[in-house]
Scaffold this motif. Structure first.
Motif, PDB file in Angstrom:
ATOM      1  N   UNK A 124       0.769  -0.983   0.420  1.00  0.00           N
ATOM      2  CA  UNK A 124      -0.072  -0.004   0.017  1.00  0.00           C
ATOM      3  C   UNK A 124       0.457   1.071  -0.029  1.00  0.00           C
ATOM      4  N   UNK A 125       0.197   2.595  -0.184  1.00  0.00           N
ATOM      5  CA  UNK A 125       0.546   3.383  -0.487  1.00  0.00           C
ATOM      6  C   UNK A 125       1.363   4.055   1.136  1.00  0.00           C
ATOM      7  N   UNK A 126       2.845   4.780   1.136  1.00  0.00           N
ATOM      8  CA  UNK A 126       3.602   4.976   2.803  1.00  0.00           C
ATOM      9  C   UNK A 126       3.835   6.341   2.378  1.00  0.00           C
ATOM     10  N   UNK A 127       2.923   6.899   1.726  1.00  0.00           N
ATOM     11  CA  UNK A 127       3.458   8.775   1.322  1.00  0.00           C
ATOM     12  C   UNK A 127       3.279   9.015   2.519  1.00  0.00           C
ATOM     13  N   UNK A 128       3.364  10.864   2.915  1.00  0.00           N
ATOM     14  CA  UNK A 128       2.620  11.116   3.775  1.00  0.00           C
ATOM     15  C   UNK A 128       1.361  11.335   3.200  1.00  0.00           C
ATOM     16  N   UNK A 129       1.147  12.081   2.125  1.00  0.00           N
ATOM     17  CA  UNK A 129      -0.089  12.412   1.766  1.00  0.00           C
ATOM     18  C   UNK A 129      -1.093  11.346   1.685  1.00  0.00           C
ATOM     19  N   UNK A 130      -0.989  10.105   2.778  1.00  0.00           N
ATOM     20  CA  UNK A 130      -1.661   9.349   2.433  1.00  0.00           C
ATOM     21  C   UNK A 130      -1.887   8.967   4.185  1.00  0.00           C
ATOM     22  N   UNK A 131      -1.246   9.084   4.701  1.00  0.00           N
ATOM     23  CA  UNK A 131      -0.864   8.854   6.495  1.00  0.00           C
ATOM     24  C   UNK A 131      -2.103   9.108   7.017  1.00  0.00           C
ATOM     25  N   UNK A 132      -2.648  10.534   6.652  1.00  0.00           N
ATOM     26  CA  UNK A 132      -3.973  10.863   7.568  1.00  0.00           C
ATOM     27  C   UNK A 132      -4.882   9.679   6.835  1.00  0.00           C
ATOM     28  N   UNK A 133      -5.500   9.263   5.657  1.00  0.00           N
ATOM     29  CA  UNK A 133      -6.316   9.116   5.087  1.00  0.00           C
ATOM     30  C   UNK A 133      -6.406   6.915   5.406  1.00  0.00           C
ATOM     31  N   UNK A 134      -5.436   6.109   6.981  1.00  0.00           N
ATOM     32  CA  UNK A 134      -5.625   5.452   6.389  1.00  0.00           C
ATOM     33  C   UNK A 134      -6.680   4.809   7.159  1.00  0.00           C
ATOM     34  N   UNK A 135      -7.116   3.375   6.642  1.00  0.00           N
ATOM     35  CA  UNK A 135      -8.757   3.630   7.638  1.00  0.00           C
ATOM     36  C   UNK A 135      -9.254   2.764   8.440  1.00  0.00           C
ATOM     37  N   UNK A 136      -7.800   2.247   8.956  1.00  0.00           N
ATOM     38  CA  UNK A 136      -7.795   2.428  10.850  1.00  0.00           C
ATOM     39  C   UNK A 136      -7.540   0.576  10.271  1.00  0.00           C
ATOM     40  N   UNK A 137      -7.668   0.092   9.241  1.00  0.00           N
ATOM     41  CA  UNK A 137      -7.702  -1.580   9.489  1.00  0.00           C
ATOM     42  C   UNK A 137      -6.623  -2.480  10.065  1.00  0.00           C
TER      43      UNK A 137
END
Ligand code: ZN
Length: 416
Positions: free
Chosen positions: A394-407
Motif C-alpha cells: 500500500x501507499x506509505x507516502x506522507x499524503x496517504x497517512x492521514x487517510x488510513x481507514x484504521x483496519x
C-alpha cells in the motif's frame, strides 16, 4: 556441483552434528574440514540459535532462549597454505536456504534476556515468522510487506591467535565489570542487559576437543556476539552474493568459521534476534594473499560488495539527532541519533495500522538503509533511516497517512 566441506543435520541435536559445531572463538578449536585455495566448496549452517525457535504463534521460545548456546558456527575450515600475516580473500559464490526449511524468524528479545536496540521502549519478547518463497519474504505476523532478500552470513571470520584472544578478553572483561550506569548508551543503566560478554563455559561448544583441553578452551574462548578484528558477527547486510571479503590470518590454516545466516536484514540489525534468521548454505572460494596484512595495509576485514541487489530507488527517510527521548542534549552521539530516527519511523508506520512491534520488526528485517548523514555539526549528529516504499503493498507516502481507514494489520506473536 561444488564439494560440500561442512554438512549439517537439521533434525539432529546441536552437539551431535556430522561435523562438530563451535560457539566460541579460540585458536585451539580443531578444524573440521580442509580446503585448497581456488577450490569452490559448500558450507551448511544451522540457524544461530541451534533450532531454539519454532514456526509457531507464541514468542515463549524467544523469551526463554538460552543465549549462552549462541552462535552455532560451522567450521573451523583449514585453508591450505594460509599462515599468520597472510590475508584470505573469500568469494561468496552463492547463498541459499536448505531444502525443506524455507522459513525464518525475527525476534525482539525480552529486556531481561538479551534486550535490543530499543529495549527500553519494547521490553517484551515477540516473534514474527517469515515465509521464504524463492527470493521473496512475507510474514503472517507482519502482513502488507513483501521484499526480496539480500541473503548474507551474519557471522564469518577467522580464528584469533592466543595473543589476540587475550587482548579481547581483557578489554571486554573491563567493560563487563564497569557499572552500567557509567556506560554511555547503556539502555537501562542497570546490570541487565550486560555491558559485554566475557568468556563463559556454560553451554560452550568447542568442536571435538575433550577433557582438559575442552575445559581450557571453554573457559578462555571469546563469545561470538561482538564483531572484532577477525570479522565475526558483523551483521552487514551488504555482505551478500558476489561479495569478496578479505580476512587477516592469525593462525596456521586461517581456521575460517561462519553461521548466523540471514535471509534479509535492515542496517543495524536493531531487534538483535535479529534479521530473518535461518539455516542455510554458503558456496565459497578462497584465495590466499601471502603477507597480505602488510601488502593491503589492513589488520581487520575489508570487503567488496556484489552487484545483485535488491535495488530500490524510492525511499521515505527519517532523520534522527543526538537529543534523546527525554530532551537531553548529547554530544555528536550517533547511537542516540539512530535510535531517534528508528523511533520516529516506528511511530510513522503505526499510522498505517501496525503495532509498534510490527514496525520495529520491519526495520529489523527489510532492506532498510541507515547512514550517518553528518557527524561534525556540534552538538548534533544526524542519522538517517531510509525505508524503501515499494516493500509495502500500500501507499506509505506522507499524503496517504492521514487517510488510513484504521483496519488492523494483525500482530506479531507474543508470549502466552
Ligand atoms: Zn543473526
Amino acid at each position: 556441483m561444488v564439494r560440500t566441506a561442512v554438512t549439517v543435520d537439521l533434525d539432529a541435536p546441536t552437539n551431535d552434528q556430522p561435523q562438530p559445531l563451535h560457539n566460541r572463538w579460540h585458536p585451539d578449536i580443531p578444524a573440521v574440514a580442509n580446503v585448497e585455495p581456488g577450490e569452490p566448496f559448500r558450507v551448511e549452517c544451522i540457524d544461530w540459535t541451534g533450532g531454539q525457535v519454532e514456526d509457531s504463534d507464541t514468542a515463549n521460545d524467544i523469551r526463554d532462549m538460552d543465549l549462552d548456546r549462541n552462535h552455532h558456527l560451522s567450521g573451523p575450515i583449514h585453508v591450505e597454505g594460509a599462515k599468520p600475516g597472510d590475508i584470505i580473500a573469500v568469494d561468496i559464490l552463492d547463498i541459499g536456504t536448505i531444502y525443506g526449511h524455507e522459513w525464518g524468524y525475527n525476534g525482539i528479545f525480552a529486556q531481561e534476556n538479551g534486550g535490543g536496540f530499543l529495549t527500553a521502549h519494547y521490553p517484551d519478547a515477540c516473534k514474527s515468522i517469515w515465509s521464504l518463497d524463492g527470493v521473496y519474504a512475507t510474514s503472517r505476523h507482519v502482513p502488507g510487506v513483501r521484499f526480496e532478500g539480500m541473503i548474507h552470513p551474519g557471522l564469518i571470520g577467522t580464528a584469533p591467535s592466543q595473543e589476540l584472544l587475550e587482548q579481547w578478553n581483557e578489554r571486554e572483561r573491563a567493560l563487563a565489570d564497569t557499572d552500567s550506569a557509567e556506560v554511555p548508551n547503556h539502555p537501562t543503566g542497570e546490570d541487565v542487559p550486560p555491558n559485554a560478554l566475557p568468556p563463559n563455559e556454560n553451554e560452550a561448544l568447542v568442536g571435538n576437543l575433550a577433557g582438559e583441553d575442552a575445559e581450557r578452551v571453554a573457559s578462555e574462548g571469546a563469545r561470538t556476539v561482538p564483531p572484532r578484528e577477525n570479522g565475526g558477527n558483523c551483521d552487514i547486510k551488504d555482505l551478500s552474493l558476489g561479495s569478496r571479503v578479505y580476512f587477516p590470518v592469525f593462525v596456521e590454516g586461517a581456521k575460517l568459521s561462519m553461521g548466523d545466516i540471514h535471509f534479509s536484514q535492515g542496517d543495524g540489525e536493531i531487534t538483535f534476534c535479529g534479521a530473518i534468521e535461518m539455516p542455510g548454505y554458503l558456496d565459497l572460494e578462497v584465495e590466499v594473499i601471502e603477507n597480505g596484512v602488510e601488502k593491503l595495509g589492513v589488520d581487520h576485514p575489508i570487503f567488496e560488495p556484489g552487484h545483485m541487489g535488491p535495488t530500490y530507488s524510492d525511499y521515505l527517510v527519517f532523520e534522527g539527532y543526538s537529543v534523546d527521548e527525554h530532551g537531553t542534549q548529547h554530544y555528536l552521539d550517533a547511537h542516540v541519533a539512530h535510535r531517534r530516527a528508528c523511533l520516529d519511523a516506528i511511530e510513522y508506520l503505526k499510522g498505517f495500522g501496525y503495532t509498534g512491534e510490527q514496525a520495529y520488526m520491519i526495520l529489523g528485517t527489510a532492506p532498510i538503509e541507515s547512514r550517518i548523514a553528518g557527524i561534525v555539526d556540534i552538538p548534533n549528529t544526524c542519522v538517517t533511516v531510509s525505508i524503501p516504499k515499494s516493500i509495502f503493498e500500500f501507499d506509505i507516502d506522507p499524503s496517504a497517512r492521514g487517510s488510513y481507514d484504521g483496519t488492523s494489520r494483525g500482530d506479531v506473536a507474543r508470549t502466552d
